[in-house]
Design an enzyme around this catalytic site. Structure first.
Site, PDB file in Angstrom:
ATOM      1  N   GLU A   1     -10.098  23.093 -18.184  1.00  0.00           N
ATOM      2  CA  GLU A   1     -10.274  23.368 -19.651  1.00  0.00           C
ATOM      3  C   GLU A   1     -10.971  21.741 -20.368  1.00  0.00           C
ATOM      4  OE1 GLU A   1      -7.713  23.590 -18.171  1.00  0.00           O
ATOM      5  OE2 GLU A   1      -6.560  25.379 -18.969  1.00  0.00           O
TER       6      GLU A   1
ATOM      7  N   GLU B   1      -8.446  17.268  -8.972  1.00  0.00           N
ATOM      8  CA  GLU B   1      -7.545  17.904  -8.993  1.00  0.00           C
ATOM      9  C   GLU B   1      -7.139  18.079 -10.398  1.00  0.00           C
ATOM     10  OE1 GLU B   1      -3.831  19.223  -9.178  1.00  0.00           O
ATOM     11  OE2 GLU B   1      -3.366  16.736  -8.984  1.00  0.00           O
ATOM     12  N   HIS B   2      -6.667  19.047 -11.117  1.00  0.00           N
ATOM     13  CA  HIS B   2      -6.392  19.201 -12.745  1.00  0.00           C
ATOM     14  C   HIS B   2      -4.854  18.957 -13.089  1.00  0.00           C
ATOM     15  CE1 HIS B   2      -7.454  21.461 -16.385  1.00  0.00           C
ATOM     16  NE2 HIS B   2      -8.255  22.071 -15.620  1.00  0.00           N
ATOM     17  N   CYS B   3      -4.135  18.553 -12.357  1.00  0.00           N
ATOM     18  CA  CYS B   3      -3.075  18.077 -13.196  1.00  0.00           C
ATOM     19  C   CYS B   3      -2.744  17.246 -14.213  1.00  0.00           C
ATOM     20  CB  CYS B   3      -1.679  17.855 -12.249  1.00  0.00           C
ATOM     21  SG  CYS B   3      -1.988  16.394 -11.110  1.00  0.00           S
TER      22      CYS B   3
ATOM     23  N   LEU C   1      -5.276  15.841 -14.586  1.00  0.00           N
ATOM     24  CA  LEU C   1      -7.524  15.039 -15.771  1.00  0.00           C
ATOM     25  C   LEU C   1      -7.826  16.520 -16.159  1.00  0.00           C
ATOM     26  CD1 LEU C   1      -8.455  13.115 -12.649  1.00  0.00           C
ATOM     27  CD2 LEU C   1      -7.604  12.246 -15.065  1.00  0.00           C
TER      28      LEU C   1
END
Length: 647
Positions: free
Chosen positions: A8, A359-361, A363
């Site tokens: 997103e 790494e998306h968790c 950010l």
């Protein structure tokens, strides 16, 4: 990163922040800094507001009523359903929302939670489940990338400059000198900035965790002075800050990187590059991590070096063949030369091309884009000067070595082989538009993002013979700890637009009218999502409450709503789309989200439009057809609207 969505990054219009004018950039109040005698940057003029000053006064994410979300859900899923499927879904929604239905008790429980002390948002438990709860691999499936603009620099020079920019940003952040983003007078949450440096995802058996500063176990900014540099599958600890916290000069950092290349000239022994393990499914990687810790006491120190490092730098020993190859390497390049759990990994190829894997968790793309713009928007020597960097002598790289037994070496080998096969099973494609951009769309009096989203729908209809569920991410950073909302793109207006475009009997005026009506509705829905008026995440969280607390609430079975045609079909993506507008990047990308989905990551700027597509190999032919039809659709819609201006 999710069950059915891509990274997103932005609202539907390319302004990057809620309330933005289409094509606008986020407004920031700059604060220049100059070095002091101690190397600590001091503000030349005091920042208007400190970085996190607005966090506690931002409005809370609004909690929709049950009735609102149920109504919106039916409206959103209806265009994708047959009459029978819609009737079945309407019946389940009515039962769910009835006075004695399970939805009322679940909504009451969520409202109570939202009002509890210490809770920032009713989504506080949703986000950890959504990101940290996923059990498949995050490499390629969840992490996303940006390909930076070319800089015409040698590898070590480029890497040192990126390090200098990142270190400068980190030191500004430590002192809360990074100005909070304000969009049309509305401050945006800056909370995610706390997870840029020294943040690492830690695999867990049931759910992952995050090791990061600004937490109860690690209060305040990270005191780490080192980064981890990868080369040819070997890992090195390299200090980029001196013992007193003063950054090393550019010359120092370049010398340290040259030393890494020399020390890493010979690759490590086969099956010893532990970075491969971060490509495993999460529970498997959690078990392997425990085996690492049990194998030898030294491994705990090695993991600590990696997990506390400010960020990773991956120096590749090859130059990609072309842009698509470069993008693919940024997304899922491996050879043991990554630690996919690290929040930020700067990747620099042998020819100086560079990008970042994220790494998306914790950010989202908007936060990382602000960081990238800050790093790339100022020359490296100026970053170094402003940060107070000094010549301190070249830092000495220290190899990070893991002790592995035969079982662990076997796991490294099998992880490497499995991920290589997974990458091979992924098809990708870049679609550049050098002669079309947001300014072109605006000159045609249409929202740029609405224009390209309509082009996606028309291209998909022509490539696959149907419309399908389409996801678009919408930023909600105007709220306290706001992240994103899930927007579903297909509306009745889009259906009518595609039908008109495919109807040989429809004249140009009819098609233009349908296009403009569909574009207006797209913008209207995007604005609703920016205001938190979207049903999917709300209803999803109610389902999660039933899973966690159903027995205590007297709701022992999953409500039938979540097995309805509407819920299943609306969330089964055919297209997963997300935008990253920045003049400093060429491409943005992420992996596909399901077995038949095409991931559509796009950079829509005033003068250009670049798309990166990804999909499972069995869908490759349809993806390439979609790319061809997309080129045609953009030209066709442009011509259609252009004719109106000529008349």
């Amino acid at each position: 990163m999710h069950t059915s969505q891509g990274p997103e990054t932005t609202p539907s219009m390319p302004g990057a922040m809620p309330g933005a004018t289409p094509g606008a950039s986020p407004k920031v109040t700059a604060s220049a800094t100059v070095p002091t005698g101690t190397g600590e940057p001091a503000p030349a003029a005091a920042a208007t507001t400190s970085t996190f000053a607005h966090e506690d006064v931002l409005p809370r994410v609004p909690l929709p009523t049950l009735e609102e979300s149920c109504q919106r859900f039916l409206a959103w899923c209806a265009p994708l359903l047959t009459a029978e499927e819609l009737a079945d879904t309407e019946a389940e929604v009515a039962a769910f929302a009835a006075a004695d239905g399970p939805g009322q008790a679940l909504q009451a429980a969520l409202a109570t939670y939202d009002a509890s002390d210490g809770v920032h948002s009713w989504l506080d438990t949703f986000w950890p489940y959504r990101y940290l709860g996923r059990r498949d691999r995050i490499a390629l499936n969840a992490n996303f990338f940006f390909l930076f603009k070319d800089a015409a620099q040698l590898q070590v020079q480029r890497a040192a400059g990126l390090i200098a920019g990142a270190v400068h940003y980190k030191r500004q952040l430590d002192q809360e000198l990074v100005p909070p983003i304000v969009q049309r007078g509305q401050p945006q949450t800056m909370e995610q900035n706390k997870f840029l440096f020294s943040a690492t995802r830690i695999p867990g058996t049931v759910q992952d965790t995050v090791r990061a500063p600004y937490t109860e176990g690690w209060p305040g900014p990270s005191p780490a002075r080192h980064i981890v540099v990868f080369h040819r599958g070997a890992m090195f600890r390299l200090d980029v800050l001196g013992p007193d916290g003063v950054p090393h000069s550019l010359d120092d950092v370049e010398a340290g990187l040259h030393a890494v290349l020399e020390m890493g000239a010979e690759p490590p022994a086969p099956d010893t590059s532990v970075g491969h393990l971060t490509t495993m499914a999460r529970a498997e990687w959690a078990a392997a991590r425990q085996s690492l810790l049990a194998c030898h006491p030294r491994n705990a120190d090695a993991l600590d070096d990696v997990e506390t490092a400010l960020f990773c730098v991956c120096l590749e020993d090859f130059a990609p063949a072309d842009i698509q190859h470069t993008c693919d390497e940024l997304l899922y390049g491996d050879r043991g030369n990554r630690w996919f759990d690290k929040a930020l990994s700067l990747i620099v190829f042998a020819d100086g091309q560079a990008g970042i894997n994220v790494e998306h968790c914790e950010l989202d793309g908007t936060t990382v884009l602000s960081f990238v713009d800050a790093v790339l928007g100022t020359p490296a020597d100026e970053h170094s000067r402003r940060s107070g960097a000094t010549d301190q002598g070249a830092p000495t790289p220290r190899p990070i070595v893991f002790e592995l037994d035969q079982a662990l070496r076997g796991q490294v080998r099998s992880a490497a082989d499995a991920f290589a096969a997974y990458g091979e099973a992924t098809a990708t494609c870049t679609v550049p538009f050098a002669d079309f951009g947001a300014n072109t769309a605006k000159s045609l009096r249409v929202s740029p993002d609405a224009f390209v989203q309509l082009a996606y729908q028309l291209a998909h209809q022509r490539a696959k013979g149907r419309l399908g569920a389409t996801y678009e991410s919408i930023a909600t950073r105007s709220y306290r700890r706001g992240r994103t909302e899930a927007m579903r793109v297909v509306t009745p207006e889009i259906q009518r637009f595609v039908a008109a475009m495919e109807d040989p009997a429809a004249d140009a005026a009819t098609r233009r009218a349908a296009l403009r009506t569909a574009a207006d509705q797209h913008v209207a829905r995007a604005k609703e999502c920016q205001l938190g008026q979207a049903p999917e995440q709300h209803l999803w969280e109610l389902e999660l409450i039933q899973r966690r607390r159903g027995e205590a609430l007297g709701i022992t079975e999953q409500p039938a709503l979540y097995r309805s045609p509407g819920w299943r079909i609306m969330r089964d993506d055919y297209l997963s789309t997300s935008s990253a507008p920045s003049a400093h990047i060429q491409h943005f990308g992420f992996g596909s989200t399901s077995s038949r989905c095409i991931g559509v990551a796009y950079v829509l700027l005033p003068d250009r439009f670049n798309v990166y597509l990804s999909t499972p190999r069995p869908v490759a032919a349809e993806m390439h057809t979609f790319a061809t039809r997309l080129r045609e659709a953009v030209g066709e819609l442009r011509e259609l609207l252009g004719e109106e201006q000529e008349n």
